[in-house]
Scaffold this active site. Structure first.
Site, PDB file in Angstrom:
ATOM      1  N   LYS A 130     -23.481 -12.976 -84.682  1.00  0.00           N
ATOM      2  CA  LYS A 130     -22.663 -11.896 -84.115  1.00  0.00           C
ATOM      3  C   LYS A 130     -22.771 -11.951 -82.592  1.00  0.00           C
ATOM      4  CE  LYS A 130     -22.465  -6.833 -84.949  1.00  0.00           C
ATOM      5  NZ  LYS A 130     -23.223  -5.727 -85.603  1.00  0.00           N
ATOM      6  N   SER A 211     -20.134  -3.302 -88.644  1.00  0.00           N
ATOM      7  CA  SER A 211     -19.583  -3.901 -87.457  1.00  0.00           C
ATOM      8  C   SER A 211     -19.806  -5.408 -87.354  1.00  0.00           C
ATOM      9  CB  SER A 211     -20.207  -3.228 -86.221  1.00  0.00           C
ATOM     10  OG  SER A 211     -21.596  -3.490 -86.153  1.00  0.00           O
ATOM     11  N   SER A 235     -24.102  -1.878 -90.793  1.00  0.00           N
ATOM     12  CA  SER A 235     -23.297  -2.959 -90.209  1.00  0.00           C
ATOM     13  C   SER A 235     -23.563  -4.349 -90.765  1.00  0.00           C
ATOM     14  CB  SER A 235     -23.467  -2.978 -88.685  1.00  0.00           C
ATOM     15  OG  SER A 235     -22.753  -1.914 -88.111  1.00  0.00           O
TER      16      SER A 235
END
Ligand SMILES: *[C@@H]1O[C@H](CO)[C@@H](O)[C@H](O)[C@H]1NC(C)=O
Ligand SMILES: *[C@@H]1O[C@H](CO)[C@@H](O)[C@H](O)[C@H]1NC(C)=O
Ligand SMILES: *[C@@H]1O[C@H](CO)[C@@H](O)[C@H](O)[C@H]1NC(C)=O
Ligand SMILES: *[C@@H]1O[C@H](CO)[C@@H](O)[C@H](O)[C@H]1NC(C)=O
Ligand SMILES: *[C@@H]1O[C@H](CO)[C@@H](O)[C@H](O)[C@H]1NC(C)=O
Ligand SMILES: *[C@@H]1O[C@H](CO)[C@@H](O)[C@H](O)[C@H]1NC(C)=O
Ligand SMILES: *[C@@H]1O[C@H](CO)[C@@H](O)[C@H](O)[C@H]1NC(C)=O
Ligand SMILES: *[C@@H]1O[C@H](CO)[C@@H](O)[C@H](O)[C@H]1NC(C)=O
Ligand SMILES: *[C@@H]1O[C@H](CO)[C@@H](O)[C@H](O)[C@H]1NC(C)=O
Length: 582
Positions: A130, A211, A235
């Site tokens: 990420k 996320s 997330s």
């Protein structure tokens, strides 16, 4: 009639031209009427073979075996995942940027293998992280924001350094919801100013999960072997379940946050994504450990497998292990909030687990669930919603973010943003791209502007009485609640089986800082998006999660049940309703 369903970018052409090995790059798929296209099919975007090897749905062990037999190299793997990324990127946008050094790193790992050195199960395996996980290389670390473009991080995040040591090949940065969702409260999941909208290959018209969106979507669509994400409250688990893959969120403090753009030190945890439990555990085994840059990691000492004993992978099990297991079902705490379809499917899965020999005790509840669990679904300001800001998670998250981001930025060079004040100003100065104001003056993906940041800013990071009450209440009551549910008439249960959609279970685990794993369990018939079966446990009980998640997965794969991972169906792939609905 046939139509070309694959992207023909110059890069893909170049990639194809440079290799005699990658077959069928420009696969032709049958043309479909718009109706058929909407309904979707797993074969809409056929994944090319990789030098004759079926990379689609291959496990990490499969890839190792092919490399060991000389059929494949790590360079081939990187190359084939690039082809897959070029093929899918215009649709799913799972990658923020590809590592310009990926092929060079892969060829170093190939040279090592040739010289007889294989570092472990991840040697030569490509992965993404990420974009809020720092890499001190030729890529950016921005949490999706233009405010950090060009900044220099002091070093690789600990988890990245560990994966490099394990021989894994950093393929690129994954897209995400900007600032891991801290910035806004009404926003498009999977969107960032720098990365655009990530979309799920299961249904391109809806929330892809987040996320850690690109991490979940990329692994789910076979655009990468495995990935890392971060979780403050859902997330990792949410994008994993929505993309029908395994998501593993460890106890806070087991994986270092050193070098990771923070949200709150009390809940942030780096987690892993894989298409199988084993793959997710290999990644996890590479990254856990003590890091001087994150003092929370010292708490793990005495709770982890001894060095040289094979890490957590040695707890991977088969379905026969289930004969020894006793699971709790916190029915009133979580199951009543799952929809009918999910309750039926997960109920059938629990029956299957029972028939494999496990004992299942129903109605082992989270103490005080009536107060702690938001009946309407995920809400990290639920305490305030019930009239008690001093019992709300968001109360301390807002304060922690203000302080933690300042600390993070103090080590970052070549940036004008030094604190939250600067970020907020940057977003206002660049409202058209960064949505510094609510609509209609900002950006439609950040409908409420940067209200999350403004709420954090208003606290000035002051840890007052309300802050400490909220922190103590949320941590203390959820820890007690989970531990009580795990204690059935004096007998320690092996885990709590929970639905992870619509999110109350991961919220309680998040506040406690306790671990959670989700394994794919089914697909919502209306949306085509995945849902998972979660296993909850107490602090440092990752060995239990590994054992039971793998045993249940083995049962799924050998029992003929349809309730397991299925490949993406690309529903709605001709639609482009951006931003995806908030
Ligand atoms: C390697 O290639 C050989 C010959 O094509 C094939 O028989 C074998 O199954 C391959 N091994 C793997 C692990 O794919
Ligand atoms: C950041 O700047 C400081 C002071 O100028 C310097 O010592 C340090 O090496 C720099 N770090 C990076 C990652 O560029
Ligand atoms: C969130 O944004 C959507 C627009 O996408 C809007 O219709 C909705 O009213 C907003 N919700 C709130 C609570 O402001
Ligand atoms: C980590 O260090 C900070 C600052 O030195 C301190 O406030 C905090 O309590 C420490 N946390 C843990 C878990 O040791
Ligand atoms: C069940 O547990 C016992 C004692 O811990 C162990 O010896 C045995 O191997 C386990 N059986 C299975 C099927 O895992
Ligand atoms: C648990 O108990 C509830 C309420 O009695 C019941 O409706 C449900 O079917 C039970 N679930 C399982 C998995 O046993
Ligand atoms: C603590 O600060 C928050 C703002 O961050 C404020 O709403 C709250 O009233 C304060 N509590 C006390 C006891 O001063
Ligand atoms: C929060 O404040 C209320 C009074 O408004 C009080 O009754 C309650 O005990 C407080 N909660 C905690 C956890 O201190
Ligand atoms: C995508 O999901 C939405 C929301 O559930 C649904 O209305 C729509 O029909 C789905 N698209 C397809 C093609 O199934």
């Amino acid at each position: 009639m046939r139509s070309l369903a694959v992207l023909t970018t110059a890069a893909a052409v170049a990639a194809a031209a440079s290799s005699g090995n990658v077959q069928g790059v420009f696969e032709l798929t049958p043309s479909l009427t718009p109706l058929e296209a909407d309904a979707g099919s797993p074969d809409l975007f056929p994944m090319p073979l990789c030098k004759g090897f079926k990379l689609e749905e291959a496990t990490i062990d499969d890839m190792q075996k092919a490399m060991a037999q000389g059929n494949l190299t790590s360079v081939d793997l990187v190359h084939c995942y690039m082809v897959r990324t070029f093929q899918t990127q215009q649709y799913i946008n799972s990658v923020m940027e590809i590592n310009p050094d990926a092929l060079a790193i892969a060829s170093q790992r190939d040279a090592e293998r040739k010289a007889g050195k294989v570092r472990g199960p991840l040697h030569g395996i490509p992965f993404t992280v990420k974009d809020n996980i720092g890499t001190a290389d030729n890529m950016q670390t921005t949490a999706g924001s233009w405010a950090l473009l060009g900044s220099r991080v002091p070093r690789d995040a600990h988890v990245v350094a560990r994966l490099r040591d394990a021989g894994a090949v950093l393929f690129g940065k994954a897209t995400l919801s900007e600032w891991a969702d801290m910035r806004s409260n009404n926003y498009s999941e999977g969107y960032s100013a720098r990365g655009g909208n990530c979309r799920s290959a299961y249904n391109l018209t809806v929330n892809p999960g987040g996320s850690s969106s690109g991490s979940g979507v990329g692994v789910g669509a076979n655009a990468i072997a495995f990935s890392l994400g971060t979780e403050t409250d859902g997330s990792v688990i949410n994008p994993a379940m929505r993309n029908s893959i395994v998501g593993f969120k460890p106890t806070v403090g087991l994986t270092s946050r050193g070098g990771v753009v923070p949200e709150t030190e009390h809940q942030d945890s780096v987690g892993t994504f894989g298409r199988t439990v084993r793959d997710a555990v290999y990644a996890f085994d590479a990254i856990w450990g003590v890091d001087p840059h994150d003092n929370y990691t010292s708490a793990q000492e005495g709770h982890t497998p001894k060095p040289g004993c094979g890490g957590y992978a040695r707890f991977l099990a088969q379905k026969t292990a289930l004969r020894n297991a006793t699971f709790g079902v916190p029915w009133n705490s979580f199951w009543v909030h799952a929809g009918d379809e999910q309750r039926r499917v997960l109920g059938e899965l629990v029956e299957l687990i029972r028939s494999a020999g496990a004992t299942v005790v129903n109605e082992t509840e989270i103490t005080n669930y009536q107060t702690l669990v938001s009946p309407e679904g995920w809400n990290w300001d639920y305490g305030t919603a019930r009239g008690f800001p001093n019992e709300s998670e968001y109360t301390y998250v807002k304060v922690d973010f203000y302080n933690n981001i300042k600390k993070y930025l103090s080590e970052v060079n070549n940036t004008r943003v030094r604190d939250l004040e600067d970020i907020v100003q940057f977003n206002k100065d660049n409202a058209g791209s960064e949505g510094g104001y609510p609509m209609p003056d900002g950006h439609p993906a950040f409908w409420s502007g940067q209200d999350g940041f403004l709420a954090s800013l208003a606290t000035k990071g002051v840890q007052n009485e309300t802050y400490f009450q909220a922190l103590e209440f949320c941590q203390g009551s959820t820890r007690r609640g989970i531990n009580d549910a795990l204690n059935h008439k004096g007998r320690r249960l092996n885990g709590l089986l929970v639905p992870v959609d619509p999110g109350q279970s991961y919220q309680i685990a998040a506040q406690a800082g306790y671990p959670l794993v989700t394994i794919p369990a089914g697909i919502h018939s209306d949306s085509g998006m995945g849902f998972g079966l979660g296993i909850m446990q107490t602090a440092w009980a990752e060995a239990e999660l590994v054992r039971w998640a793998s045993a249940i997965e083995h049962l799924q794969h050998t029992s003929g049940t349809p309730h397991k991972r299925t490949r993406p169906t690309w529903r709605g792939y001709l639609v482009r309703n951006l931003p995806v609905p908030l």
